[in-house]
Design a protein around this motif. Structure first.
Motif, PDB file in Angstrom:
ATOM      1  N   PRO A   1       0.845  -1.204   0.000  1.00 51.72           N
ATOM      2  CA  PRO A   1       0.000   0.000   0.000  1.00 51.72           C
ATOM      3  C   PRO A   1       0.880   1.253   0.000  1.00 51.72           C
ATOM      4  CG  PRO A   1      -0.030  -1.040   2.156  1.00 51.72           C
ATOM      5  CD  PRO A   1       0.767  -1.939   1.253  1.00 51.72           C
ATOM      6  N   LEU A   2       0.425   2.282  -0.673  1.00 49.36           N
ATOM      7  CA  LEU A   2       1.182   3.528  -0.779  1.00 49.36           C
ATOM      8  C   LEU A   2       0.875   4.439   0.415  1.00 49.36           C
ATOM      9  CD1 LEU A   2       0.821   4.139  -4.614  1.00 49.36           C
ATOM     10  CD2 LEU A   2       2.755   3.147  -3.357  1.00 49.36           C
ATOM     11  N   SER A   3       1.180   3.940   1.602  1.00 53.08           N
ATOM     12  CA  SER A   3       0.870   4.668   2.837  1.00 53.08           C
ATOM     13  C   SER A   3       1.849   5.812   3.105  1.00 53.08           C
ATOM     14  CB  SER A   3       0.838   3.718   4.021  1.00 53.08           C
ATOM     15  OG  SER A   3       2.054   3.002   4.096  1.00 53.08           O
ATOM     16  N   ASP A   4       2.993   5.829   2.441  1.00 51.70           N
ATOM     17  CA  ASP A   4       3.969   6.904   2.622  1.00 51.70           C
ATOM     18  C   ASP A   4       3.777   8.029   1.603  1.00 51.70           C
ATOM     19  OD1 ASP A   4       5.163   5.668   4.760  1.00 51.70           O
ATOM     20  OD2 ASP A   4       6.735   4.707   3.580  1.00 51.70           O
ATOM     21  N   PHE A   5       2.643   8.046   0.921  1.00 53.25           N
ATOM     22  CA  PHE A   5       2.352   9.052  -0.094  1.00 53.25           C
ATOM     23  C   PHE A   5       1.155   9.900   0.322  1.00 53.25           C
ATOM     24  CE2 PHE A   5       4.952   6.290  -2.540  1.00 53.25           C
ATOM     25  CZ  PHE A   5       5.312   6.944  -3.703  1.00 53.25           C
ATOM     26  N   THR A   6       1.191  11.181  -0.031  1.00 53.98           N
ATOM     27  CA  THR A   6       0.016  12.040   0.088  1.00 53.98           C
ATOM     28  C   THR A   6      -0.163  12.777  -1.230  1.00 53.98           C
ATOM     29  OG1 THR A   6       1.213  13.957   0.963  1.00 53.98           O
ATOM     30  CG2 THR A   6       0.293  12.405   2.578  1.00 53.98           C
ATOM     31  N   ARG A   7      -1.413  13.169  -1.501  1.00 51.23           N
ATOM     32  CA  ARG A   7      -1.729  13.903  -2.725  1.00 51.23           C
ATOM     33  C   ARG A   7      -2.561  15.117  -2.348  1.00 51.23           C
ATOM     34  NH1 ARG A   7      -3.905   9.972  -6.537  1.00 51.23           N
ATOM     35  NH2 ARG A   7      -5.378   9.649  -4.871  1.00 51.23           N
ATOM     36  N   GLU A   8      -2.207  16.262  -2.913  1.00 50.44           N
ATOM     37  CA  GLU A   8      -2.949  17.496  -2.669  1.00 50.44           C
ATOM     38  C   GLU A   8      -3.314  18.109  -4.015  1.00 50.44           C
ATOM     39  OE1 GLU A   8      -2.545  21.684  -0.178  1.00 50.44           O
ATOM     40  OE2 GLU A   8      -0.780  20.435  -0.435  1.00 50.44           O
ATOM     41  N   ILE A   9      -4.579  18.446  -4.164  1.00 45.51           N
ATOM     42  CA  ILE A   9      -5.056  19.118  -5.371  1.00 45.51           C
ATOM     43  C   ILE A   9      -5.443  20.544  -4.975  1.00 45.51           C
ATOM     44  CG2 ILE A   9      -6.825  19.172  -7.166  1.00 45.51           C
ATOM     45  CD1 ILE A   9      -6.939  16.133  -7.014  1.00 45.51           C
ATOM     46  N   VAL A  10      -4.804  21.511  -5.618  1.00 46.87           N
ATOM     47  CA  VAL A  10      -5.051  22.921  -5.316  1.00 46.87           C
ATOM     48  C   VAL A  10      -5.601  23.579  -6.580  1.00 46.87           C
ATOM     49  CG1 VAL A  10      -4.026  25.101  -4.578  1.00 46.87           C
ATOM     50  CG2 VAL A  10      -3.152  22.937  -3.667  1.00 46.87           C
ATOM     51  N   ILE A  11      -6.828  24.103  -6.494  1.00 47.59           N
ATOM     52  CA  ILE A  11      -7.472  24.762  -7.628  1.00 47.59           C
ATOM     53  C   ILE A  11      -7.795  26.199  -7.215  1.00 47.59           C
ATOM     54  CG2 ILE A  11      -9.413  24.715  -9.232  1.00 47.59           C
ATOM     55  CD1 ILE A  11      -9.615  21.675  -8.629  1.00 47.59           C
ATOM     56  N   ARG A  12      -7.295  27.160  -8.002  1.00 47.15           N
ATOM     57  CA  ARG A  12      -7.497  28.571  -7.709  1.00 47.15           C
ATOM     58  C   ARG A  12      -8.002  29.290  -8.956  1.00 47.15           C
ATOM     59  NH1 ARG A  12      -7.428  26.731  -3.302  1.00 47.15           N
ATOM     60  NH2 ARG A  12      -5.807  26.989  -1.760  1.00 47.15           N
ATOM     61  N   ASP A  13      -8.897  30.254  -8.752  1.00 48.17           N
ATOM     62  CA  ASP A  13      -9.414  31.049  -9.865  1.00 48.17           C
ATOM     63  C   ASP A  13      -8.335  31.980 -10.399  1.00 48.17           C
ATOM     64  OD1 ASP A  13     -11.956  29.959  -9.720  1.00 48.17           O
ATOM     65  OD2 ASP A  13     -12.714  31.514  -8.376  1.00 48.17           O
ATOM     66  N   VAL A  14      -8.227  32.027 -11.721  1.00 44.83           N
ATOM     67  CA  VAL A  14      -7.376  33.004 -12.394  1.00 44.83           C
ATOM     68  C   VAL A  14      -8.269  34.082 -13.003  1.00 44.83           C
ATOM     69  CG1 VAL A  14      -5.705  33.349 -14.254  1.00 44.83           C
ATOM     70  CG2 VAL A  14      -5.582  31.288 -12.848  1.00 44.83           C
ATOM     71  N   SER A  15      -9.365  33.644 -13.631  1.00 45.79           N
ATOM     72  CA  SER A  15     -10.390  34.542 -14.156  1.00 45.79           C
ATOM     73  C   SER A  15     -11.719  33.787 -14.094  1.00 45.79           C
ATOM     74  CB  SER A  15     -10.056  34.974 -15.590  1.00 45.79           C
ATOM     75  OG  SER A  15     -10.177  33.876 -16.469  1.00 45.79           O
ATOM     76  N   LEU A  16     -12.763  34.347 -14.672  1.00 45.73           N
ATOM     77  CA  LEU A  16     -14.070  33.684 -14.641  1.00 45.73           C
ATOM     78  C   LEU A  16     -14.064  32.338 -15.360  1.00 45.73           C
ATOM     79  CD1 LEU A  16     -16.538  36.653 -15.197  1.00 45.73           C
ATOM     80  CD2 LEU A  16     -16.157  35.343 -13.100  1.00 45.73           C
ATOM     81  N   THR A  17     -13.255  32.218 -16.404  1.00 46.86           N
ATOM     82  CA  THR A  17     -13.263  30.992 -17.207  1.00 46.86           C
ATOM     83  C   THR A  17     -11.933  30.254 -17.175  1.00 46.86           C
ATOM     84  OG1 THR A  17     -12.614  32.229 -19.177  1.00 46.86           O
ATOM     85  CG2 THR A  17     -14.993  31.901 -18.794  1.00 46.86           C
ATOM     86  N   LEU A  18     -11.046  30.613 -16.233  1.00 45.50           N
ATOM     87  CA  LEU A  18      -9.717  29.986 -16.164  1.00 45.50           C
ATOM     88  C   LEU A  18      -9.315  29.769 -14.711  1.00 45.50           C
ATOM     89  CD1 LEU A  18      -7.367  29.143 -18.080  1.00 45.50           C
ATOM     90  CD2 LEU A  18      -6.364  31.388 -17.622  1.00 45.50           C
ATOM     91  N   ARG A  19      -8.794  28.589 -14.443  1.00 43.50           N
ATOM     92  CA  ARG A  19      -8.323  28.256 -13.093  1.00 43.50           C
ATOM     93  C   ARG A  19      -6.949  27.608 -13.168  1.00 43.50           C
ATOM     94  NH1 ARG A  19     -14.144  26.312 -11.759  1.00 43.50           N
ATOM     95  NH2 ARG A  19     -14.992  28.333 -11.179  1.00 43.50           N
ATOM     96  N   SER A  20      -6.158  27.827 -12.134  1.00 39.73           N
ATOM     97  CA  SER A  20      -4.876  27.114 -12.025  1.00 39.73           C
ATOM     98  C   SER A  20      -5.146  25.812 -11.282  1.00 39.73           C
ATOM     99  CB  SER A  20      -3.831  27.964 -11.298  1.00 39.73           C
ATOM    100  OG  SER A  20      -4.171  28.116  -9.941  1.00 39.73           O
ATOM    101  N   LEU A  21      -4.468  24.770 -11.710  1.00 36.19           N
ATOM    102  CA  LEU A  21      -4.636  23.433 -11.134  1.00 36.19           C
ATOM    103  C   LEU A  21      -3.246  22.902 -10.806  1.00 36.19           C
ATOM    104  CD1 LEU A  21      -6.174  20.777 -10.538  1.00 36.19           C
ATOM    105  CD2 LEU A  21      -6.135  20.324 -12.993  1.00 36.19           C
TER     106      LEU A  21
END
Length: 178
Positions: free
Chosen positions: A133-153
């Protein structure tokens, strides 16, 4: 006869040269050790890169297939605590996706993703394979608005190799247009 006329090394000169030589040998040993540590974790580096790419592809696929709406492609809290998206905030264990097929959402399973490696026979796909099992791993997803129709991922995978923690990150932009 004058003793100063004799050629050769004094005891002090010998000790200084021995100290310099010892320092050089210790530096080389440290370099070899660092190389061995880097090499021992190289397969996990590849795994981290693939898990980050998998998360990015998951978000793009959900947008393209209209599984979720544009307004939902955000973090639950986000920067100001009111993003109201479906992707959970912060580093989370590498859990298997739930019924929606998306990772880092509220319906994820409690079962961790696993890494299967060949067993003693050296062949993958036989009865003696080792599942870890990959118990030594973590994953984080960060989504932020750049404009009304664009986001950073951004997807950040953190993992441990021995006592050291490593981090792999992928950043991209996602638009509301499929």
């Amino acid at each position: 006869m004058n003793l100063r006329d004799e050629a050769g090394f004094s005891l002090v000169e010998s000790l200084v040269s021995l100290g310099i030589l010892s320092f050089g040998l210790l530096a080389m040993a440290a370099a070899f050790l660092q190389g061995a540590v880097q090499l021992s974790g190289s397969h996990l580096d590849v795994l981290a890169r693939e898990k980050a790419a998998e998360a990015i592809e998951s978000v793009f696929t959900s947008r393209d297939t209209r599984t979720i709406q544009w307004a939902q492609i955000r973090n639950v809290d986000g920067e100001d605590g009111t993003a109201n998206g479906i992707f959970r905030d912060g580093p989370l264990p590498l859990s298997r996706p739930g019924p929606d097929g998306l990772i880092n959402t509220a319906d994820d399973l409690t079962q961790l993703e696993t890494l299967v490696t060949p067993g003693p026979d050296g062949l993958l796909g036989t009865a003696d394979d080792v599942t870890r099992p990959l118990s030594d791993f973590t994953r984080e997803i960060v989504i932020r608005d750049v404009s009304l129709t664009l986001r950073s991922l951004t997807v950040v995978i953190r993992y441990r190799i021995g006592r050291l923690w490593r981090e792999y990150s992928i950043s991209t932009l996602i638009s509301s247009y499929a």
